[in-house]
Design an enzyme around this catalytic site. Structure first.
Site, PDB file in Angstrom:
ATOM      1  N   VAL A  14       0.825  -1.214   0.000  1.00  0.00           N
ATOM      2  CA  VAL A  14       0.000   0.000   0.000  1.00  0.00           C
ATOM      3  C   VAL A  14       0.855   1.259   0.000  1.00  0.00           C
ATOM      4  CG1 VAL A  14      -1.694   1.339   1.313  1.00  0.00           C
ATOM      5  CG2 VAL A  14      -1.915  -1.154   1.144  1.00  0.00           C
ATOM      6  N   ASP A  32      10.306   3.296   6.584  1.00  0.00           N
ATOM      7  CA  ASP A  32      10.037   1.902   6.930  1.00  0.00           C
ATOM      8  C   ASP A  32      11.115   1.434   7.900  1.00  0.00           C
ATOM      9  OD1 ASP A  32       8.224  -0.486   5.342  1.00  0.00           O
ATOM     10  OD2 ASP A  32       9.872  -1.159   6.610  1.00  0.00           O
ATOM     11  N   ARG A  37      14.597  -3.516   3.202  1.00  0.00           N
ATOM     12  CA  ARG A  37      13.585  -3.040   2.261  1.00  0.00           C
ATOM     13  C   ARG A  37      13.944  -1.641   1.756  1.00  0.00           C
ATOM     14  NH1 ARG A  37       9.565  -3.561  -1.521  1.00  0.00           N
ATOM     15  NH2 ARG A  37       7.734  -2.281  -1.077  1.00  0.00           N
ATOM     16  N   THR A  86      -2.578  -4.437   9.279  1.00  0.00           N
ATOM     17  CA  THR A  86      -3.462  -4.650  10.429  1.00  0.00           C
ATOM     18  C   THR A  86      -3.884  -6.121  10.419  1.00  0.00           C
ATOM     19  OG1 THR A  86      -5.224  -3.723   9.041  1.00  0.00           O
ATOM     20  CG2 THR A  86      -4.327  -2.313  10.761  1.00  0.00           C
ATOM     21  N   THR A 121      -6.621  -0.651   7.243  1.00  0.00           N
ATOM     22  CA  THR A 121      -8.000  -1.082   7.469  1.00  0.00           C
ATOM     23  C   THR A 121      -8.216  -1.429   8.937  1.00  0.00           C
ATOM     24  OG1 THR A 121      -8.077  -1.981   5.231  1.00  0.00           O
ATOM     25  CG2 THR A 121      -9.782  -2.705   6.763  1.00  0.00           C
ATOM     26  N   CYS A 261      -6.533  -8.848   3.320  1.00  0.00           N
ATOM     27  CA  CYS A 261      -7.744  -8.018   3.336  1.00  0.00           C
ATOM     28  C   CYS A 261      -9.002  -8.853   3.556  1.00  0.00           C
ATOM     29  CB  CYS A 261      -7.854  -7.232   2.023  1.00  0.00           C
ATOM     30  SG  CYS A 261      -6.633  -5.919   1.837  1.00  0.00           S
TER      31      CYS A 261
END
Length: 414
Positions: A14, A32, A37, A86, A121, A261
């Protein structure tokens, strides 16, 4: 806001596409905690494949986009966008740990007049009840006096190169009507598909969590149909093709429901509903149905092999696909592991082939060895569980013995 400078916290599926997009219009820093990464991104490569290397390299070279694991790199920003995972724990209870830690990070650098926007979310109320108090406590600033908040739920579809972040309409919201307008204007400046300004943060949170819950329930319905029609000896996909000729029939197909998700978000809504004394029967029934599909499809393959007279103990089985969805390297919460574990319970020798998945990551996360190279051996059973485009080129007869069974969960070649 004048002199807008954006920090995007969390550079996964995202955060990175969003940060790259914002960098075309505003000074943007991606933050991050994973230094490996960050190093890879600054070298111009995104391992998730969500941002093409050419676009990432252009953002770095021409737009001044930088990624860092140093909190000082985001101290002079005035818009903080949180895009961390999340997940749920082993009991399917929401785990806000990444969100709380990200809120602490924001609290250490946020200044008066700044705005923190959450995209992760969550259940309705999480932003203002769980996250903002952490920012207040860490910063010493007062919410809606010294700093403000917004919520704009992510709408990223991993692996989809057509519906990229700027081409998906974005829901926005703010902690005051005025801040809502600022947040909406910010996203409107880069989202070509347009925005929808929700009246409150809680409305925006609720809208997001029901998007994925609705898909979960619809898929659960066709998964139940798959079980019923299989018992009746009817081809489920043929039934769906026929029913789909009606203009308002929803085109969902049976399959495994994993990922970060659809397979997770309904639990967030369910838990919050239970806190209000309501047990969400349909939502949880859909989760139970979809979580049962891994063992179920493994059982179907074993049954067909038995009917062909095969000895199951020691039988060689090839599983095609391991990622949670097609044409994407994301293995988070993949339900293919349920298929593999069930097949192993029968004493079969399982080989997993997936050209998209990273074998090192799979071994680390699931303790399972997979291969990126299509085996040349013959197998007693082959199960296609992920609809990668590359699998369309496979001739199943090259993979199975004369009495072998080929089970195509996704009906990829219909």
């Amino acid at each position: 806001m004048n002199n807008t400078k954006i920090a995007v916290i969390g550079l996964g599926y995202v955060g990175l596409p969003l940060a790259r997009l914002f960098s075309t219009q505003y000074p943007t820093v991606g933050f991050d905690i994973n230094q490996e990464r960050v190093t890879a991104l600054m070298a111009g490569h995104d391992a998730t494949l969500e941002v093409e290397d050419a676009l990432l390299q252009e953002a770095i070279a021409n737009h001044g986009f930088i990624c860092s694991s140093d909190i000082e790199a985001i101290r002079d920003c005035n818009i903080y966008i949180v895009t961390v995972p999340t997940p749920v724990d082993r009991n399917n209870a929401p785990d806000l740990t990444p969100l709380i830690k990200a809120s602490e990070t924001v609290g250490k650098v946020i200044s008066k007049g700044d705005i923190v926007i959450y995209e992760s979310t969550v259940y309705p109320g999480a932003t203002e009840e769980d996250c903002i108090p952490v920012v207040e406590r860490t910063s010493g600033l007062k919410y809606n006096v010294d700093f403000f908040a917004g919520y704009s739920p992510e709408r990223i579809n991993p692996g989809d190169k057509e519906h990229t972040v700027e081409k998906i309409k974005k829901v926005t919201s703010g902690s005051t009507p005025e801040v809502g307008e600022v947040v909406n204007s910010l996203y409107s400046s880069v989202i070509t598909a347009g925005t929808h300004l929700a009246p409150t943060i809680r409305v925006a949170e609720a809208a997001k969590v029901i998007e994925n819950s609705q898909r979960d329930i619809n898929i659960a319905f066709v998964n139940e149909l798959e079980k019923i029609f299989t018992l009746m000896g009817i081809d489920t996909h043929a039934v769906l093709d026929a029913a789909g000729t009606k203009w308002n029939f929803l085109p969902f197909k049976p399959g495994l429901v994993g990922g970060h998700c659809i397979g997770v978000d309904p639990f967030y809504l369910a838990q919050k509903a239970q806190q209000y004394g309501y047990n969400p029967e349909i939502i949880l029934a859909g989760r139970r149905m979809n979580d049962s599909m891994g063992p179920y499809v493994a059982d179907q393959l074993i049954k067909e092999m038995i009917l062909k007279g095969q000895v199951i103990l020691g039988a060689k089985v090839l599983v095609l696909g391991f990622t949670f969805k097609e044409n994407c390297p994301d293995v988070r919460n993949t339900k293919v592991i349920d298929v593999v574990n069930r097949l192993k319970e029968y004493g079969t020798e399982v080989t997993v082939y997936d050209p998209w998945a990273n074998p090192v990551e799979v071994l680390h996360e699931y303790g399972l060895e997979i291969t990126n190279v299509l085996p040349t051996d013959k197998f007693d059973g082959v199960m296609l569980v992920v609809a990668h485009d590359l699998f369309k080129k496979i001739n199943e007869q090259d993979l199975i013995d004369a009495e072998g069974v080929y089970y195509d969960l996704k009906s990829l070649k219909r």
